[in-house]
Scaffold this motif. Structure first.
Motif, short mmCIF file in Angstrom:
data_model
loop_
_atom_site.label_atom_id
_atom_site.label_comp_id
_atom_site.label_asym_id
_atom_site.label_seq_id
_atom_site.Cartn_x
_atom_site.Cartn_y
_atom_site.Cartn_z
N ALA A 1 0.83 -1.20 0.00
CA ALA A 1 0.00 0.00 0.00
C ALA A 1 0.86 1.26 0.00
CB ALA A 1 -0.93 0.00 1.21
N VAL A 2 1.97 1.23 0.75
CA VAL A 2 2.83 2.42 0.85
C VAL A 2 3.70 2.59 -0.39
CG1 VAL A 2 4.76 3.41 2.15
CG2 VAL A 2 2.84 2.40 3.36
N LEU A 3 4.32 1.51 -0.82
CA LEU A 3 5.26 1.59 -1.93
C LEU A 3 4.61 1.39 -3.29
CD1 LEU A 3 8.18 -0.46 -0.36
CD2 LEU A 3 7.88 2.02 -0.39
N GLY A 4 3.40 0.90 -3.32
CA GLY A 4 2.74 0.61 -4.59
C GLY A 4 3.06 -0.80 -5.05
N GLY A 5 2.11 -1.40 -5.71
CA GLY A 5 2.26 -2.79 -6.11
C GLY A 5 3.01 -2.98 -7.41
N CYS B 1 -3.28 -7.95 -11.10
CA CYS B 1 -4.32 -8.51 -10.25
C CYS B 1 -5.59 -7.68 -10.28
CB CYS B 1 -3.82 -8.63 -8.81
SG CYS B 1 -2.61 -9.93 -8.60
N SER B 2 -5.47 -6.37 -10.53
CA SER B 2 -6.67 -5.53 -10.54
C SER B 2 -7.22 -5.31 -11.94
CB SER B 2 -6.36 -4.18 -9.88
OG SER B 2 -5.38 -3.49 -10.63
N ALA B 3 -6.60 -5.87 -12.96
CA ALA B 3 -7.07 -5.68 -14.33
C ALA B 3 -8.43 -6.35 -14.51
CB ALA B 3 -6.07 -6.28 -15.31
N GLY B 4 -9.36 -5.60 -15.06
CA GLY B 4 -10.69 -6.13 -15.30
C GLY B 4 -11.62 -6.03 -14.13
N HIS B 5 -11.13 -5.60 -12.98
CA HIS B 5 -11.96 -5.45 -11.80
C HIS B 5 -12.20 -3.96 -11.58
CE1 HIS B 5 -11.30 -9.65 -10.77
NE2 HIS B 5 -10.01 -9.45 -10.97
N GLY B 6 -13.42 -3.53 -11.75
CA GLY B 6 -13.72 -2.12 -11.61
C GLY B 6 -13.78 -1.67 -10.17
N LEU C 1 -11.90 -3.73 -4.65
CA LEU C 1 -11.49 -4.97 -4.00
C LEU C 1 -10.41 -5.70 -4.77
CD1 LEU C 1 -14.89 -6.40 -2.75
CD2 LEU C 1 -13.13 -5.23 -1.43
N GLY C 2 -10.04 -5.19 -5.94
CA GLY C 2 -8.99 -5.83 -6.71
C GLY C 2 -7.63 -5.35 -6.24
N GLY C 3 -6.61 -6.09 -6.53
CA GLY C 3 -5.26 -5.68 -6.19
C GLY C 3 -4.62 -6.57 -5.14
#
Length: 90
Positions: free
Chosen positions: A44-48, A55-60, A63-65
């Motif tokens: 969360a601090v440094l960025g994924g 992991c968050s692609a396609g999830h609007g 809750l993704g990521g």
């Protein structure tokens, strides 16, 4: 014939080996949940980076990521801590 018996005894590990493996498994179970919380905070601090985008692609939704995934994994692995802090029942 004696070689086979010594191989079986060595493979068994004896009582000491089982006790050591049990202690190691207990410590690993306790280490999992805090490790996942630390990974969630660092992500969360440094960025994924690219993994978070994948992991968050396609999830609007939000809750993704990777951060929610790490927090969920921490919750699933918290059973060892709950057993440790729960009162012992006789």
């Amino acid at each position: 014939m004696s070689e086979i018996c010594s191989v079986n005894a060595a493979a068994d590990g004896g009582r000491d080996g089982r006790a050591a493996a049990s202690r190691l498994a207990r410590w690993l179970g306790l280490a999992a949940s805090p490790t996942f919380v630390i990974m969630a905070v660092l992500t969360a601090v440094l960025g994924g980076g690219p993994a978070d985008m994948l992991c968050s692609a396609g999830h609007g939704g939000s809750l993704g990521g990777m951060v929610p995934m790490y927090l969920l994994m921490s919750a699933f692995h918290s059973a060892a801590w709950l057993r440790l802090i729960s009162p012992r029942r006789g």
